[in-house]
Design an enzyme around this catalytic site. Structure first.
Site, PDB file in Angstrom:
ATOM      1  N   GLU A   1      -1.008   1.493  -5.366  1.00 49.81           N
ATOM      2  CA  GLU A   1      -0.796   0.276  -4.582  1.00 49.81           C
ATOM      3  C   GLU A   1      -0.747  -0.940  -5.498  1.00 49.81           C
ATOM      4  O   GLU A   1      -1.656  -1.155  -6.305  1.00 49.81           O
ATOM      5  CB  GLU A   1      -1.930   0.135  -3.571  1.00 49.81           C
ATOM      6  CG  GLU A   1      -2.109   1.389  -2.729  1.00 49.81           C
ATOM      7  CD  GLU A   1      -3.421   1.403  -1.952  1.00 49.81           C
ATOM      8  OE1 GLU A   1      -3.862   0.334  -1.521  1.00 49.81           O
ATOM      9  OE2 GLU A   1      -3.995   2.494  -1.797  1.00 49.81           O
TER      10      GLU A   1
ATOM     11  N   HIS B   1       0.854  -1.205   0.000  1.00 47.09           N
ATOM     12  CA  HIS B   1       0.000   0.000   0.000  1.00 47.09           C
ATOM     13  C   HIS B   1       0.890   1.255   0.000  1.00 47.09           C
ATOM     14  O   HIS B   1       1.002   1.948   1.014  1.00 47.09           O
ATOM     15  CB  HIS B   1      -0.861  -0.070   1.264  1.00 47.09           C
ATOM     16  CG  HIS B   1      -1.965   0.930   1.367  1.00 47.09           C
ATOM     17  ND1 HIS B   1      -1.812   2.262   1.095  1.00 47.09           N
ATOM     18  CD2 HIS B   1      -3.255   0.770   1.735  1.00 47.09           C
ATOM     19  CE1 HIS B   1      -2.963   2.881   1.300  1.00 47.09           C
ATOM     20  NE2 HIS B   1      -3.848   1.993   1.695  1.00 47.09           N
TER      21      HIS B   1
HETATM   22  C1  BG6 Z   1      -6.908   2.577   0.401  1.00 50.95           C
HETATM   23  C2  BG6 Z   1      -8.399   2.377   0.254  1.00 50.95           C
HETATM   24  O1  BG6 Z   1      -6.240   1.481  -0.136  1.00 50.95           O
HETATM   25  O2  BG6 Z   1      -6.571   2.690   1.783  1.00 50.95           O
HETATM   26  C3  BG6 Z   1      -9.116   3.551   0.921  1.00 50.95           C
HETATM   27  O3  BG6 Z   1      -8.706   2.248  -1.117  1.00 50.95           O
HETATM   28  C4  BG6 Z   1      -8.685   3.667   2.367  1.00 50.95           C
HETATM   29  O4  BG6 Z   1     -10.524   3.346   0.843  1.00 50.95           O
HETATM   30  C5  BG6 Z   1      -7.165   3.798   2.407  1.00 50.95           C
HETATM   31  O5  BG6 Z   1      -9.297   4.796   2.947  1.00 50.95           O
HETATM   32  C6  BG6 Z   1      -6.579   3.942   3.802  1.00 50.95           C
HETATM   33  O6  BG6 Z   1      -6.973   2.921   4.645  1.00 50.95           O
HETATM   34  P1  BG6 Z   1      -6.543   2.946   6.173  1.00 50.95           P
HETATM   35  O7  BG6 Z   1      -7.181   1.747   6.841  1.00 50.95           O
HETATM   36  O8  BG6 Z   1      -5.043   2.828   6.198  1.00 50.95           O
HETATM   37  O9  BG6 Z   1      -7.038   4.243   6.718  1.00 50.95           O
END
Ligand code: BG6
Length: 305
Positions: free
Chosen positions: A276, A172
């Site tokens: 990602e 990510h």
């Molecule tokens: C992204 C998603 O990969 O991660 C989003 O597509 C999400 O919807 C974002 O808000 C962050 O997620 P988190 O759990 O780290 O706040």
């Protein structure tokens, strides 16, 4: 887990002139690398790469000034590893998104100086160290990180149980950009995506380069394409190569969602974008007993003058 002896860990894994292990967030090992090509910082918490800075460039990765560094909470920025589910939990929407391995300590397995400008680190996790009550399978995860003029991150999943496992995953990656409204992302033209904003799901085909003037949260399916972030402000392109991945997610929270996230400053959406490398939704992976799966990304920077 007993208190970590950082001096002992540094003696075991440190590399003179290239790599140090010290105490980092959540009292877990922080690996600092500096070689002839780049600097990097990696936390054993989640096997999380926090920073990658090739010499002569701004950091490639972005991290929030408001990130929590607390046990049980994810770090906001860098490269969280989402596994064994990406996005919502497959059966229970109350369970936190993006899996459980980004919220637990991993173990340093090995470090190696390949040459003056190349350092490799391996960090692992198994079911004996981390399980979730809804996901009780025997697994081995290994993240292999190579820091050179590019950053190479491979996540290897091995099914060591006696039944098939089904999982989704993402590297990510939060990228550091000069100004979100001035960058473009190239590579996904013609690709089908699902955009999920405020629980609405919009299906569309990407017409060309991606530009940003509102929230974007897109899951591109069935794509092996390399992506390029073109950033005129930083006078650079970031090339995002990948293998073992059929999904690419592009995310910027823009104004309203930034305000809803406590570990994200209201104005920080200007200087980040997530691209990602993933396998999610229809690209979910099924792994038979004894099988291994690898997902990998390579990040590199080119100047544009
Ligand atoms: C992204 C998603 O990969 O991660 C989003 O597509 C999400 O919807 C974002 O808000 C962050 O997620 P988190 O759990 O780290 O706040």
């Amino acid at each position: 887990m007993g208190a970590t002896n950082f001096a002992e860990l540094n003696q075991q894994f440190g590399i003179f002139g290239q790599l140090n292990v010290k105490s980092g967030s959540v009292a877990l090992p922080l690996i600092e690398v500096e070689n002839a090509n780049a600097r990097a910082r990696i936390s054993a918490y989640g096997s999380h790469i926090l920073s990658f800075k090739p010499h002569g460039h701004e950091d490639v990765l972005w991290i929030s000034q408001k990130s929590d560094y607390e046990s049980g909470k994810p770090i906001r920025g860098g490269i969280p590893i989402c596994w064994p589910w990406f996005g919502s939990h497959p059966t229970d929407p109350q369970i936190p998104i993006h899996g459980f391995v980004r919220r637990v300590p991993w173990r340093i397995l090995s470090t190696e100086k390949i040459d003056e400008g190349t350092t490799r680190i391996e960090i692992g996790l198994t079911h004996a160290e981390a399980m979730h009550e809804t996901w009780r399978h025997r697994y081995e995860l290994k993240s292999v990180i190579t820091v050179s003029e590019q950053l190479d991150l491979e996540l290897i999943t091995r099914n060591i149980g006696d039944e098939a496992i089904v999982f989704s995953e993402a590297l990510h990656t939060y990228f550091n950009v000069s100004e979100i409204s001035e960058i473009e992302i190239e590579g996904l033209a013609g690709c089908a995506y699902i955009e999920e904003i405020d629980a609405r799901k919009t299906h569309a085909i990407e017409p060309g380069k991606i530009r940003f003037n509102s929230e974007v949260d897109r899951v591109y399916q069935d794509t092996t394409a390399e992506c390029i972030i073109i950033d005129p402000g930083f006078q650079r392109k970031i090339r995002i190569g990948k293998s073992g991945s059929l999904t690419t997610v592009v995310w910027n929270p823009w104004i309203a969602k930034s305000k809803r996230m406590p570990d994200f400053d209201d104005e920080e959406y200007h200087t980040m974008v997530c691209v990602e490398t993933a396998n999610a939704m229809k690209n979910t992976i099924t792994l038979k007993p004894g099988e291994t799966h690898s997902i990998r990304t390579q990040l590199s920077v080119e100047s544009i003058l």
